[in-house]
Design a protein around this motif. Structure first.
Motif, PDB file in Angstrom:
ATOM      1  N   PHE A  43       1.414   5.256  14.159  1.00 32.17           N
ATOM      2  CA  PHE A  43       0.890   4.450  13.057  1.00 32.17           C
ATOM      3  C   PHE A  43       1.679   3.152  12.978  1.00 32.17           C
ATOM      4  O   PHE A  43       2.887   3.122  13.176  1.00 32.17           O
ATOM      5  CB  PHE A  43       0.994   5.203  11.731  1.00 32.17           C
ATOM      6  N   HIS A  44       0.952   2.074  12.646  1.00 39.64           N
ATOM      7  CA  HIS A  44       1.598   0.774  12.571  1.00 39.64           C
ATOM      8  C   HIS A  44       1.264   0.143  11.223  1.00 39.64           C
ATOM      9  O   HIS A  44       0.107   0.131  10.798  1.00 39.64           O
ATOM     10  CB  HIS A  44       1.075  -0.124  13.708  1.00 39.64           C
ATOM     11  N   VAL A  45       2.278  -0.353  10.517  1.00 40.08           N
ATOM     12  CA  VAL A  45       2.106  -1.014   9.232  1.00 40.08           C
ATOM     13  C   VAL A  45       2.088  -2.518   9.484  1.00 40.08           C
ATOM     14  O   VAL A  45       2.985  -3.052  10.139  1.00 40.08           O
ATOM     15  CB  VAL A  45       3.262  -0.645   8.270  1.00 40.08           C
ATOM     16  N   PRO A  46       1.082  -3.217   8.964  1.00 38.17           N
ATOM     17  CA  PRO A  46       1.027  -4.671   9.172  1.00 38.17           C
ATOM     18  C   PRO A  46       2.249  -5.360   8.550  1.00 38.17           C
ATOM     19  O   PRO A  46       2.869  -4.854   7.627  1.00 38.17           O
ATOM     20  CB  PRO A  46      -0.249  -5.092   8.442  1.00 38.17           C
ATOM     21  N   ASP A  47       2.544  -6.527   9.061  1.00 37.29           N
ATOM     22  CA  ASP A  47       3.671  -7.308   8.550  1.00 37.29           C
ATOM     23  C   ASP A  47       3.408  -7.704   7.095  1.00 37.29           C
ATOM     24  O   ASP A  47       2.289  -8.011   6.722  1.00 37.29           O
ATOM     25  CB  ASP A  47       3.877  -8.566   9.403  1.00 37.29           C
ATOM     26  N   SER A  48       4.444  -7.694   6.281  1.00 33.47           N
ATOM     27  CA  SER A  48       4.437  -8.040   4.848  1.00 33.47           C
ATOM     28  C   SER A  48       3.382  -7.250   4.061  1.00 33.47           C
ATOM     29  O   SER A  48       2.803  -7.750   3.114  1.00 33.47           O
ATOM     30  CB  SER A  48       4.253  -9.553   4.646  1.00 33.47           C
ATOM     31  N   TYR A  49       3.129  -6.064   4.489  1.00 35.30           N
ATOM     32  CA  TYR A  49       2.145  -5.221   3.797  1.00 35.30           C
ATOM     33  C   TYR A  49       2.647  -4.805   2.414  1.00 35.30           C
ATOM     34  O   TYR A  49       1.920  -4.899   1.428  1.00 35.30           O
ATOM     35  CB  TYR A  49       1.842  -3.970   4.638  1.00 35.30           C
ATOM     36  N   PHE A  50       3.873  -4.365   2.351  1.00 36.95           N
ATOM     37  CA  PHE A  50       4.407  -3.871   1.077  1.00 36.95           C
ATOM     38  C   PHE A  50       4.699  -4.994   0.099  1.00 36.95           C
ATOM     39  O   PHE A  50       4.708  -4.772  -1.115  1.00 36.95           O
ATOM     40  CB  PHE A  50       5.653  -3.012   1.323  1.00 36.95           C
ATOM     41  N   GLU A  51       4.932  -6.213   0.566  1.00 36.30           N
ATOM     42  CA  GLU A  51       5.138  -7.331  -0.351  1.00 36.30           C
ATOM     43  C   GLU A  51       3.839  -7.716  -1.045  1.00 36.30           C
ATOM     44  O   GLU A  51       3.821  -8.117  -2.211  1.00 36.30           O
ATOM     45  CB  GLU A  51       5.707  -8.553   0.390  1.00 36.30           C
ATOM     46  N   SER A  52       2.706  -7.617  -0.375  1.00 37.16           N
ATOM     47  CA  SER A  52       1.436  -8.039  -0.963  1.00 37.16           C
ATOM     48  C   SER A  52       0.622  -6.865  -1.507  1.00 37.16           C
ATOM     49  O   SER A  52      -0.471  -7.071  -2.037  1.00 37.16           O
ATOM     50  CB  SER A  52       0.609  -8.795   0.093  1.00 37.16           C
ATOM     51  N   LEU A  53       1.110  -5.663  -1.406  1.00 42.63           N
ATOM     52  CA  LEU A  53       0.366  -4.487  -1.850  1.00 42.63           C
ATOM     53  C   LEU A  53       0.095  -4.515  -3.353  1.00 42.63           C
ATOM     54  O   LEU A  53      -1.029  -4.259  -3.803  1.00 42.63           O
ATOM     55  CB  LEU A  53       1.135  -3.211  -1.475  1.00 42.63           C
ATOM     56  N   GLU A  54       1.072  -4.857  -4.145  1.00 49.10           N
ATOM     57  CA  GLU A  54       0.916  -4.872  -5.599  1.00 49.10           C
ATOM     58  C   GLU A  54      -0.142  -5.888  -6.024  1.00 49.10           C
ATOM     59  O   GLU A  54      -0.969  -5.613  -6.891  1.00 49.10           O
ATOM     60  CB  GLU A  54       2.266  -5.183  -6.246  1.00 49.10           C
TER      61      GLU A  54
END
Length: 165
Positions: A43-54
């Protein structure tokens, strides 16, 4: 076979390979390092995914349309149904009884049982009567037969109480 005495045996009979204890530490540490390595899950998480999730979550919450709420239970319908049922029961009770109940048709024993069960006392009855009805002359004019007085005394008063008085 010869039996040897245990206190004369000098060796245990077990042998350890040469340089075993010097290499054991390295072998254990290499095993631990292999187990601690993170395996790739695929599995791969896109870059800056958690910063823009909210921000993405709040955008979806704000743009979500409010759904119309439909009540499953309506009080108006329940009131209408209970009123209709009460009307039917009342009509059935009023029109189904053909005989009228009068005070004379009720048995005296039934009235006595009711008064005993409800716990009426002589004071309760006296409060219902007026002074004119409780007048001494009313009791003098009405003659009570002697056999009724004897029956009353035999059924309600203990014989020992009469003898003592």
């Amino acid at each position: 076979m010869k039996q040897k005495k245990l206190d004369t045996i000098n060796s245990s009979g077990f042998k350890v390979p040469k340089d075993y204890f010097s290499q054991v530490e390295e072998q254990i540490l290499s095993e631990v390092h292999l187990k601690n390595k993170v395996q790739v899950s695929g599995f791969h998480v896109p870059d800056s995914y958690f910063e823009s999730l909210e921000e993405h979550i709040f955008e979806k919450l704000e743009t979500k349309n409010e759904a119309k709420v439909i009540k499953l239970f309506s009080w108006k319908k329940a009131i209408y149904a209970s009123a209709i049922a009460a009307t039917i029961v009342l009509m059935f009770n009023l029109f189904s009884t053909s005989e009228t109940i009068t005070f004379e048709s009720i048995e005296i024993a039934t009235i006595e049982n009711y008064l005993e069960d409800e716990g009426f006392t002589s004071n309760d009855f006296a409060s219902l009567l007026t002074d004119e009805e409780l007048n001494k002359d009313n009791f003098i004019e009405n003659q009570i037969p002697e056999y009724l007085i004897k029956d009353y005394l035999m059924n309600t008063i203990e014989l020992e109480d009469l003898i003592l008085e």
